[in-house]
Motif scaffolding. Sequence first.
Motif, PDB file in Angstrom:
ATOM      1  N   UNK A  82      12.175   4.038  -3.869  1.00 12.01           N
ATOM      2  CA  UNK A  82      11.343   2.846  -3.690  1.00 12.01           C
ATOM      3  C   UNK A  82      11.178   2.143  -5.032  1.00 12.01           C
ATOM      4  N   UNK A  83      11.265   0.841  -5.016  1.00 16.77           N
ATOM      5  CA  UNK A  83      11.081   0.041  -6.225  1.00 16.77           C
ATOM      6  C   UNK A  83       9.788  -0.758  -6.110  1.00 16.77           C
ATOM      7  N   UNK A  84       8.920  -0.665  -7.138  1.00 11.38           N
ATOM      8  CA  UNK A  84       7.685  -1.443  -7.142  1.00 11.38           C
ATOM      9  C   UNK A  84       7.980  -2.878  -7.567  1.00 11.38           C
ATOM     10  N   UNK A  85       7.367  -3.828  -6.861  1.00 15.49           N
ATOM     11  CA  UNK A  85       7.598  -5.246  -7.132  1.00 15.49           C
ATOM     12  C   UNK A  85       6.263  -5.988  -7.071  1.00 15.49           C
ATOM     13  N   UNK A  86       6.298  -7.267  -7.413  1.00 14.63           N
ATOM     14  CA  UNK A  86       5.111  -8.105  -7.256  1.00 14.63           C
ATOM     15  C   UNK A  86       4.923  -8.419  -5.776  1.00 14.63           C
ATOM     16  N   UNK A  87       3.720  -8.831  -5.428  1.00 12.02           N
ATOM     17  CA  UNK A  87       3.457  -9.201  -4.043  1.00 12.02           C
ATOM     18  C   UNK A  87       4.345 -10.371  -3.630  1.00 12.02           C
ATOM     19  N   UNK A  88       4.542 -11.331  -4.524  1.00 11.49           N
ATOM     20  CA  UNK A  88       5.364 -12.500  -4.203  1.00 11.49           C
ATOM     21  C   UNK A  88       6.797 -12.093  -3.884  1.00 11.49           C
ATOM     22  N   UNK A  94       6.812   9.726  -6.805  1.00 16.62           N
ATOM     23  CA  UNK A  94       7.120   9.621  -5.373  1.00 16.62           C
ATOM     24  C   UNK A  94       8.078   8.468  -5.110  1.00 16.62           C
ATOM     25  N   UNK A  95       7.892   7.370  -5.833  1.00 12.92           N
ATOM     26  CA  UNK A  95       8.772   6.210  -5.656  1.00 12.92           C
ATOM     27  C   UNK A  95      10.216   6.571  -5.998  1.00 12.92           C
ATOM     28  N   UNK A 119       0.840  -1.192   0.000  1.00 14.25           N
ATOM     29  CA  UNK A 119       0.000   0.000   0.000  1.00 14.25           C
ATOM     30  C   UNK A 119       0.869   1.234   0.000  1.00 14.25           C
ATOM     31  N   UNK A 120       0.992   1.889  -1.159  1.00 16.25           N
ATOM     32  CA  UNK A 120       1.895   3.041  -1.292  1.00 16.25           C
ATOM     33  C   UNK A 120       1.098   4.341  -1.355  1.00 16.25           C
ATOM     34  N   UNK A 121       0.170   4.494  -0.403  1.00 17.80           N
ATOM     35  CA  UNK A 121      -0.572   5.738  -0.292  1.00 17.80           C
ATOM     36  C   UNK A 121       0.164   6.696   0.622  1.00 17.80           C
ATOM     37  N   UNK A 144       8.172   5.055   3.820  1.00 18.36           N
ATOM     38  CA  UNK A 144       9.342   4.991   2.934  1.00 18.36           C
ATOM     39  C   UNK A 144      10.306   6.140   3.215  1.00 18.36           C
ATOM     40  N   UNK A 145       9.766   7.316   3.501  1.00 18.48           N
ATOM     41  CA  UNK A 145      10.618   8.474   3.799  1.00 18.48           C
ATOM     42  C   UNK A 145      11.429   8.222   5.064  1.00 18.48           C
TER      43      UNK A 145
END
Length: 320
Positions: free
Chosen positions: A186-192, A180-181, A150-152, A159-160
């Motif tokens: 921050x790096x977006x990845x799969x849930x797995x 923002x990432x 959840x990146x809200x 993350x900051x």
Amino acid sequence: MKILFMLRDPFYEAYPTFIEAARELGEVETLYPDRGIEKAEIIKEIANTDILVVAKVKIDKEVIDAGARLKYIIKYGAGYDNIDIDYAYEKGIAVTNSPGQNAESVADNVFGLMLATSRNITKKDHEMKSNHWELSVGHEIYMKKIGIIGFGAIGKAVAKRAMGFSMEAIAYGHYLDPLAAKELNVRFVTLEELLTTSDYIIISTSLTEKNKGLINQNTIRLMKRSAYIINVSRGGLINEVDLMEALNQKQIKGAGLDVFSAEPPQNALPLLDNVVATPHIGGATYEALVRMADVTMTNIKRYLAGEELLYRVYPQEVRK
């Protein structure tokens, strides 16, 4: 114009001028859920209410139907899963919330839970108060991998803070913010990937029917045995029976939990040695309460003036 407030007791105590200011806008009634209120009392009070300000009390079809004059529901906070949004919309009742106003407070609590679980702080404090002095070896959070589900507003605030601990931050969520990432490294990845590689798994996403029980026997099996789960969102995101079993069997290292499926909890999860539990205090700071109160008062004034409301909440079908 009658405004009904149903907030937790500490909210009233922390910011009494909030209610005083509301009285300048109309008739005000206050209920105290923490002291125990029956649904019949809520139904009775809402019968002649125009504006409802609510924190955690469940506002379902029965309550909404009882509000013959009800035209506006204000969620005092961000998560609105306690309100039947679809039915309110069907009845022509406006709903707003206060997104992001408590994000910094919740993010602080994330790191409090991370440090408390990693260093056995609450357990050691209890031992010291019992005149027991014993060394225990914990873990650093410095340079560990933190996985944020959840990146809200809360996820970004986490993350900051992670940058200050030189942590490697990865995130998973349906609503991405590449700018923002990049700023927060921050790096977006799969849930797995998040579940299999993270040292700390932070749950900061909204609860929906689709992600209910997201953390369960199957997803826990993917985690490192040294991993910690930190949940500051909603208890329903975790299958608590599966988590209890995993913690008892040492499938993961521990958990820091501020939220539970039932509040107060109806099981022994908070009592486990490898759990640090708090009573849904993530957003309960003076600073956050003032910010949420400001948004609430602004929206009440806008409603009375016939102006567009801030942070309007719509059913999923309308938001698409």
